[in-house]
Design an enzyme around this catalytic site. Structure first.
Site, short mmCIF file in Angstrom:
data_model
loop_
_atom_site.label_atom_id
_atom_site.label_comp_id
_atom_site.label_asym_id
_atom_site.label_seq_id
_atom_site.Cartn_x
_atom_site.Cartn_y
_atom_site.Cartn_z
N GLU A 25 26.39 -4.04 -32.95
CA GLU A 25 27.44 -3.58 -33.87
C GLU A 25 27.32 -4.16 -35.27
OE1 GLU A 25 27.68 -5.64 -31.40
OE2 GLU A 25 29.17 -7.22 -31.69
N CYS B 178 26.34 -9.19 -25.35
CA CYS B 178 26.39 -10.65 -25.38
C CYS B 178 27.14 -11.19 -24.15
CB CYS B 178 27.00 -11.12 -26.71
SG CYS B 178 26.70 -12.87 -27.01
N HIS C 26 23.71 -8.35 -30.79
CA HIS C 26 24.91 -7.61 -31.21
C HIS C 26 24.52 -6.33 -31.95
CE1 HIS C 26 28.13 -10.51 -30.23
NE2 HIS C 26 27.12 -11.38 -30.30
#
Ligand code: XMP
Length: 506
Positions: A168, A78, A166
């Site tokens: 994660e 990001c 993202h």
């Protein structure tokens, strides 16, 4: 030990990146964006986190990346991706509306190592107000969604990748695989960070550091201090003395049960029942922060007195864990949560601090506990606040209120266990309200206390959702409480999430 460095630009998901890397059995450190450890030879790769900032804004941060860029594999996530692109000559611009939520990668370059094994369409999670609109020279796009053309890119001649989404977060369905491709496939992690290897190396290190010194440790019954104690016990045996203080605000029979568990684990524990002392000090006090202060102050007093009796202790051990210590970049200056457990213990004792779990996330502490052979009920015990029931009895504290709340809490917790719900929630407990309500029992009007049951799901207590427990279960628990606990005629269930509420009521 091989490590990945995660440079934190202030994103709320930075810790999650760290946890994912650890799940890949790879050690990582989260550092503020401008604290790259230039001289650390063990770094095998660098991840740049997201951020609430814009790369082109006046307050944006542009740290020097030259210590690792082009030398080690780098993954920008990001803001991290935007920063790479922007600082190397590409462009980043605001998008009309902030793009937040699920999106689908509809095109992926099959030759890109970062996306190895990931096929289109692949769901990703976006959260950005800016987009990369042009890449620097020497970079090429490797994945796109319908609305984000440059959803991922790579350098042609250097180990550099950037993803706008993202990986994660859970909503990016192949995010873990992408991180695995980076950490293992690209950075070459040997995946040596396991609970067993942690136990083995910690025991060796603790023995080398502590030698024949005596160590004291304050046990709380919680998982962190308990695992720290068992680990230290394995390293230094009888040189470790644990002190477990009963402040009278623990759960029903908790002091006795936990002492039994500790003794079963072969720990050298001094149990101090100081309930009366704490309850006297708290008498008449209703203010939550002052209650916390009184308990904190008394705890230090009692602990000090016991530790002094041991004689000759050189070290104070604590169950501090990694999230308590991560120095967040706090880029916007807003404090989201201040932690309760850091520091705190007696400076005047002049003891050196030993924190054997200081590199572990909570789930790793639990895995280490299991690797040390600790019982599951101890390892998976819910978090419980240090001041205990004091912050769940709203208003002043009396022995009768403690008795009522312990009985209510006991019924609720037993119910959760008996119905297989205990492990499905992060934390649960009961709150005693400072009001009385009208009820009717038999033909009699009653005017008694109201209690609240609270159960939440969470992964780190920073955010939490109220747990949607089955209504039949809540009905049974409510009946049992009102029938069995004298003084209670009403049971409520808390359906507030954090934020905007908090887990505890005080
Ligand atoms: P809140 O209420 O802030 O709680 O959402 C987050 C987590 O912290 C625990 N908590 C405490 N723990 N001392 C502690 O050791 C405290 O004063 C304290 N207050 C809250 C709470 O139980 C939850 O797990």
């Amino acid at each position: 030990m091989q490590r990945i460095i995660i440079l934190d630009f202030g994103s709320q998901t930075t810790q999650l990146i760290g946890r994912r890397v650890r799940e890949l059995h790879t050690f990582c450190e989260i550092l503020p964006y401008d604290k790259y450890p230039v001289d650390d030879p063990d770094v095998i790769g660098v991840i740049l986190s997201g951020s609430p900032l814009s790369v082109y804004a006046a307050d944006a941060v542009h740290p020097d990346l030259s210590a690792f860029l082009g030398r080690l594999p780098v993954l920008g996530i990001c803001y991290g991706a935007q920063l790479l692109s922007y600082s190397l000559g590409g462009s980043v611009e605001p998008v009309g509306t902030r793009e937040y939520g699920r999106a689908s990668l509809n095109s992926i370059d099959g030759k890109c190592r970062l996306f190895s094994g990931i096929k289109t369409p692949s769901q990703v999670w976006m959260s950005h107000g800016d987009s990369i609109t042009a890449l620097p020279d020497g970079y090429r796009p490797v994945a796109s969604t319908d609305s984000v053309r440059l959803a991922a890119f790579e350098a042609v001649d250097a180990p550099v990748w950037g993803v706008q989404f993202h990986p994660e977060v859970m909503h990016t369905t192949e995010g873990f695989r992408l991180l695995e491709n980076f950490v293992v496939g690209i950075c070459g992690s040997r995946c040596e960070w396991t609970p067993d290897s942690f136990v083995e190396s910690s025991v060796q290190e603790l023995r080398a550091t502590l030698g024949d010194d005596k160590v004291v440790l304050g046990l709380s019954g919680g998982v962190d201090s308990s695992v720290a104690a068992v680990l230290l016990n394995r390293a230094v045996g009888a040189n470790l003395t644990c002190i477990f203080v009963n402040h009278g605000l623990l759960r029903k029979n908790e002091f006795e049960n936990v002492m039994e568990d500790y003794n079963g684990l072969g720990l050298n524990v001094i149990g101090v029942d100081a309930s009366q002392e704490f309850l006297s000090a708290l008498a008449g006090e209703s203010d939550p922060e002052r209650k916390r202060k009184i308990i904190g102050g008394k705890f230090v007093e009692v602990f000090n007195a016991e530790a002094a009796k041991i004689g000759g202790a050189r070290w104070l051990a604590q169950g501090t864990i990694y999230p308590d210590r991560i120095e967040s970049s706090n880029i916007t200056g807003k404090v989201i949560k201040s932690h309760h457990n850091v520091g705190g213990l007696p400076k005047e004792m002049k003891l050196k601090l030993c924190e054997p779990l200081k590199w572990l996330f909570k789930d790793e502490v639990r895995a280490v506990g299991l690797s040390l052979g600790m019982p599951r009920r101890m390892v998976f015990r819910h978090p419980f606040p240090g001041p205990g029931l004091a912050v769940r009895i709203l208003g002043d504290i009396t022995p009768e209120k403690v008795r009522i709340l312990q009985d209510v809490d006991d019924i609720f917790m037993r119910g959760l266990r008996d119905n297989g719900l205990y492990d499905k929630v992060w934390q649960a407990g009961a709150i005693l309200l400072p009001v009385r309500t009208v009820g009717v029992m038999g033909d009699e009007r009653t005017y008694e206390r109201a209690v609240v049951l609270r159960a939440v799901t969470s992964s780190d207590a920073m955010t939490a959702d109220w747990a949607d427990l089955p209504s039949a279960f809540l009905r049974n628990v409510s009946n049992e409480i009102i029938n069995k606990v004298k003084g209670v005629n009403r049971v409520c269930y808390d359906i507030s999430s954090k934020p905007p509420a908090t887990i505890e009521w005080e």
